[in-house]
Design a protein around this motif. Sequence first.
Motif, PDB file in Angstrom:
ATOM      1  N   TYR A  69       0.835  -1.203   0.000  1.00  0.00           N
ATOM      2  CA  TYR A  69       0.000   0.000   0.000  1.00  0.00           C
ATOM      3  C   TYR A  69       0.864   1.244   0.000  1.00  0.00           C
ATOM      4  O   TYR A  69       0.647   2.185  -0.768  1.00  0.00           O
ATOM      5  CB  TYR A  69      -0.913  -0.025   1.236  1.00  0.00           C
ATOM      6  N   ALA A  70       1.871   1.227   0.854  1.00  0.00           N
ATOM      7  CA  ALA A  70       2.755   2.390   0.934  1.00  0.00           C
ATOM      8  C   ALA A  70       3.488   2.604  -0.380  1.00  0.00           C
ATOM      9  O   ALA A  70       3.646   3.740  -0.845  1.00  0.00           O
ATOM     10  CB  ALA A  70       3.762   2.202   2.071  1.00  0.00           C
ATOM     11  N   ILE A  71       3.909   1.484  -1.003  1.00  0.00           N
ATOM     12  CA  ILE A  71       4.644   1.612  -2.269  1.00  0.00           C
ATOM     13  C   ILE A  71       3.768   2.284  -3.316  1.00  0.00           C
ATOM     14  O   ILE A  71       4.198   3.174  -4.045  1.00  0.00           O
ATOM     15  CB  ILE A  71       5.121   0.231  -2.754  1.00  0.00           C
ATOM     16  N   ARG A  72       2.499   1.854  -3.360  1.00  0.00           N
ATOM     17  CA  ARG A  72       1.609   2.446  -4.377  1.00  0.00           C
ATOM     18  C   ARG A  72       1.434   3.938  -4.163  1.00  0.00           C
ATOM     19  O   ARG A  72       1.545   4.734  -5.085  1.00  0.00           O
ATOM     20  CB  ARG A  72       0.234   1.773  -4.309  1.00  0.00           C
ATOM     21  N   LYS A  73       1.187   4.290  -2.888  1.00  0.00           N
ATOM     22  CA  LYS A  73       0.930   5.702  -2.598  1.00  0.00           C
ATOM     23  C   LYS A  73       2.153   6.557  -2.909  1.00  0.00           C
ATOM     24  O   LYS A  73       2.046   7.667  -3.412  1.00  0.00           O
ATOM     25  CB  LYS A  73       0.590   5.862  -1.114  1.00  0.00           C
ATOM     26  N   ILE A  74       3.316   6.044  -2.563  1.00  0.00           N
ATOM     27  CA  ILE A  74       4.520   6.852  -2.751  1.00  0.00           C
ATOM     28  C   ILE A  74       4.872   6.952  -4.225  1.00  0.00           C
ATOM     29  O   ILE A  74       5.277   7.998  -4.717  1.00  0.00           O
ATOM     30  CB  ILE A  74       5.678   6.265  -1.926  1.00  0.00           C
ATOM     31  N   THR A  75       4.719   5.844  -4.950  1.00  0.00           N
ATOM     32  CA  THR A  75       5.065   5.860  -6.367  1.00  0.00           C
ATOM     33  C   THR A  75       4.215   6.861  -7.129  1.00  0.00           C
ATOM     34  O   THR A  75       4.704   7.574  -8.002  1.00  0.00           O
ATOM     35  CB  THR A  75       4.857   4.461  -6.968  1.00  0.00           C
TER      36      THR A  75
END
Lengths: 345, 642, 275
Positions: free
Chosen positions: A218-224
């Motif tokens: 989830y964090a990866i998606r938001k940050i990307t």
Amino acid sequence: MEIGQKLVIKKNKLDTWVERLMKIGDVVAPVKENDEFFFKPIQDIKNYTMNHEIPYIPPKDLIFPQSENLFEYSRDSKGIQIKPLFAGKKQIVLGIRSCDVEAAAYVDHFFRDTFEDPYYFNRRKNTIFISLGCNKAFENCFCICCDAGPFDPKGYDLQMIDLGDQYLTEIGSREGAEVISKDQDLFSVAKDEDLKKAEEIKKKARDTFKEPIAYMSYAIRKITTDRVPKEIWDELGERCVDCGGCTFVCPLCTCFTVEDIATNQNGGRRFRCWDSCNYSGFTREVSGHNPRGDKGERFKRRFFHKLSYQYIEKYLRHQCVGCGRCITACPAGVDMPSVVKRLRG
Amino acid sequence: MDTIGTICPFCGCGSGTYLRVNDDEVVGAYPILKHPVNRGKLCVRGWWSNQCLKSTSRLKSPMIRKGESLKEVEWDEALDFCSSKLLEIRKSSGGHSLGVIGSPALTNEDAFVLMKFARTILKTNTVDGSYRFSSSATLSLLNQSLGIWTNGIASFENLEKANAVIVIGGNIFQEFPDVIGARILEARDNGAKIILIDPLRDKPQRFVNIHLKPRPPALISLINAMSNLLIQNGLSRFEAGKEFIKKIKSFAIEFPGIPTSSIEEATKIYAQSNNSIIVYCSDELTDPNLIRSLINLAILSGHINGPEQGLIPISRSPNLQGACDMGLVPDLLSGYQDIDKEETKAPFEKHWGVKLPLDKGLTIHEALDPDQKVKGLLIAGDNLLGKLPSPELIKSLKEMDFIAVFDGFLTDTCNLAHVVFPISPPGECDGTFTNLEGRVQSLGKIGDSKIGKPLWSIISKLSDKMKHPLKYTSDQAIFEEIKALTPLYSQVSLNEKAGMFLPRRKSKPKMFVVDETPINEPPKEFPFSLIVKNTLSSWGRNTLVKASPILKREYLEERTEAKVNPSDSKSLGLRPGDKIKITSKDGEVIASVGLDNSVVEGTVVFHSHFVDSISSLLGKGKVDPQTKGIYYKDTFVRVGKA
Amino acid sequence: MENIYLPKIAVVKDIFEETYDTKTFRLSLKNKEEQTKFSFKSGQFLEVGVIGVGEAPIGLSSNPNEKEYFEITVRRVGSVTNALHKLSAGDEMCVRGPYGNGFPLNEVKGKNILIVGGGIGLPPLRSLFEPMFDARKEFKDILILYGARTPADLVYKDKLKKWEGMKDLRMLISVDVGDKSWKGNVGVVTTLFPKTKIHIENTVSFVCGPPIMIKFVILELLKMGFSEENIISTLERYMKCGVGKCGHCAIGHKYICTDGPVFSYKQIKSFPEKE
């Protein structure tokens, strides 16, 4: 001895093997001092232990030390003379955990990218990793959230799994096969029941972790996609105290700075030491302008490096192995799991 | 790589660190995982101040002034020169014309031997430390009110469990993040309320519950107004005397710019929480009346009755507490024993075999008064020139007949000296530090210094030359003597892994009647507050900061003298590059100015190392008879375009 | 493997004073064999060091086709550049490199070239257009617009006259503030745009200079109809190693020292951090 071969060694034969290894090079094994564990070259077979927690100093220190000299310089009538300083003897790292091995594979990739770093590889080519899988999780571990353990990391030379009265030993590389080739008298081929036991242990180990600490994807998606509100980065950056601790204890962080020291009027040396992108001086230019002067910006940048897809694409994994050291090192409670939790809202 | 356990030499928290050594060269530092003080965390200074050990600004040899400059000499020549000068001054003008100024960066052993050397061999009681201009107010007042090492000083462990924390004075979260800041944030995450009293911050951090920003001269009035509220609302848990109550009633609670409801709420939260602690930086709050007011507030609220509650005075120096415990003050022997009383003096005279001098000892600013005719000073362990707050004191120091400096690095004070001795910095010396919790911890060393020697060993050699040998051979031997003569330290064992607490006693607190006129708002002709700010590059361990490449990069020297808020500068008609004129009732100054969004409106921040300008504005310092410290009262000013 | 952190020794052959704070150093590697093997692309930079002080990234400003020497133009700003300015002919300095991706010289053959330089931004552009003169037929129209704050701040004063007079090159110069003897255009460099014909079709523009000048020039170019891929500029960050390892010059997921410093405006727009 081939890659992929699985052997076993009885626990009471381990000391004998380690003694033989001590003749090939430094055996760097877990040593307990002052109520905590360090990886140090052992002088005496009685000093090391295989019942250790993850050491606080990450093993990247054995290959990429906190501070190392690059070269010596001197000035005389003929001009400037430069003498490179290389150091590093053969070292066999015994008992390194899966998360740290996985991290080491990333660091290898990083220092080979575009230009090969000679100081790093001078030490790396002399280093062998004999990893020990984790039958149970430790206090702050979350490697299962990061695809980095507790078993079968990328890049081990030998992997050992504690089966109770013996260790299952898997050969992972040519160097691993070479190290073990002269000690075939101590090892025997693993039987089916040994392999079955290992599989059971691997399954049980996953249950010893606490509730999933970090929902990384989830964090990866938001940050990307840059969809984290600025307000959250400002809040986290405000708590962050710019100590750099998370960078230094992280087995994947590799930033450094280079400085010259004059030891006398005509000579000195150039050294490099660890640095942290959390520091305000990290990007400050000579004119005084600082493109990342805002703490929230620096904090956001660090997590972009750690978790964005742009970096995953480059290095084939995100830059966290779930070792949990940053949880101990952070004075402000903005370590990796806390931030990932905060990003979820 | 070797790991040597030691204590971080930067600030007064006493964090446990490992020094990492490779082939005799220090490679870095790492936090000790299970150390009870820092629990595996370090701030940037803890991680990198060890780089100073390989800095080129380390003194390379003893030096003697020959002509205009310092020349490197052999040890014997420097020792002979220094001892003969000291003997000459002692013989011709008496011991009271000599003085010894230590520093809060010296180990306990160094401080003790320095104090002994002064009193027994130089025959002077003028013994002081460079903290005279900042933290001496705290130490002296705490001692007189609560007694030393009593329940009124909170422990770090108790801070973790606090329900309410008042944070005042200095940028605590940035300066002491790993030990103090971390614990306050943990308490906050567990539901504690944080009350920040900071005139320098415009907007509080998001984790702060209540932020009060009084203009500095009104800060003391605010604290007293809070005490007044406690008594009026029946929240006080201590019987205050009539004289105190009469005085406290004069402090009203209305302050422009601060909602009265916030002050009421803050006071209520502080008084009614189970475990409330006041955290402040003792180097930052130098006005004795402010410290008195804070101590009164703590006593009134009753939060000093339980074990280890009350106050945490943090210091920017590693051994402020220990240096004072060892008697680096003019009128006290080690352990705060009176030098004037026979019963406390006798054991020292018996052990040392000499009669102690009877002349009254002077503080630093008294010693630098030309009328006192002090001719020689020994300055050890600190850049005293950087700490002197007024041009008169600086001039006086420069004109001193004889100055001997003992330091690890080449500082500005060394350039004034007639003889300079290199000492071993922490990392290359043994000894003990006492942190501000009262924990006595041993240092570790990577090896003996190649050039410098421990201070006590140089003093011993000097004592040999002066025909009165002190005969010390090790830090342990000195500590045994400290234990024998100082009841406060007699139970300390250095074999404990993380140091050992000095024993705490229950206290019978005494309140102060604060002789202060209430100020709630600026007068019309001086509508701005002047804040003198210790910038991070010039505070405390400036020498160490300059000697470590990473710290030097992080803490840049401020080049502009003053800063104002952009909206203030707009209404004053200032543009970047303009100069401003600041006028106070004592003087006027023209200064270079920068704009900074974080500066509170209505204040002008002046950076502390521009000593000349600041002292023109603040006027003559006041001397407080109870603390014997010299301090400068905050003032209101007028600001305009130059 | 080659030791990327080990500098080579370069000898100062000559020094030209460009302005009160800028000098051009003509260098050649001390080891003659290394000098013959030394080559660089337009727009690359060297990590130039004074031993004992430190290193600074400085763009190569001479023609890459010149094999006997190479030049760097240095403005005095911090400790390293101040130490460089104290050197004289015959002294030695340390260099590492060349690093960086360089200008896409070969890719723009057959096109019109528009070069806009400001102040200290002209030196790296010189390493771009001087080789273009050597192979003049391979490029179509070349227009160079150069602006500086005052006439004293113009660099390469001796060469400017030569270039202004060249037959198959158009060059216009402007200063923000003129002086008594200045007869040319007065105004920021964008004031030169309406004063001459600027091709837009089949044209690539190269912009170098102080960040604020780049910003305004690019705005003008976009208004005129240049596409984002055809505007090429350089980015600057604090650098240490120059080889993409230390992390200081990273922007987004690119390193300015290895993926840059030359980027098209389209790439610059995609970075997460704007200056």
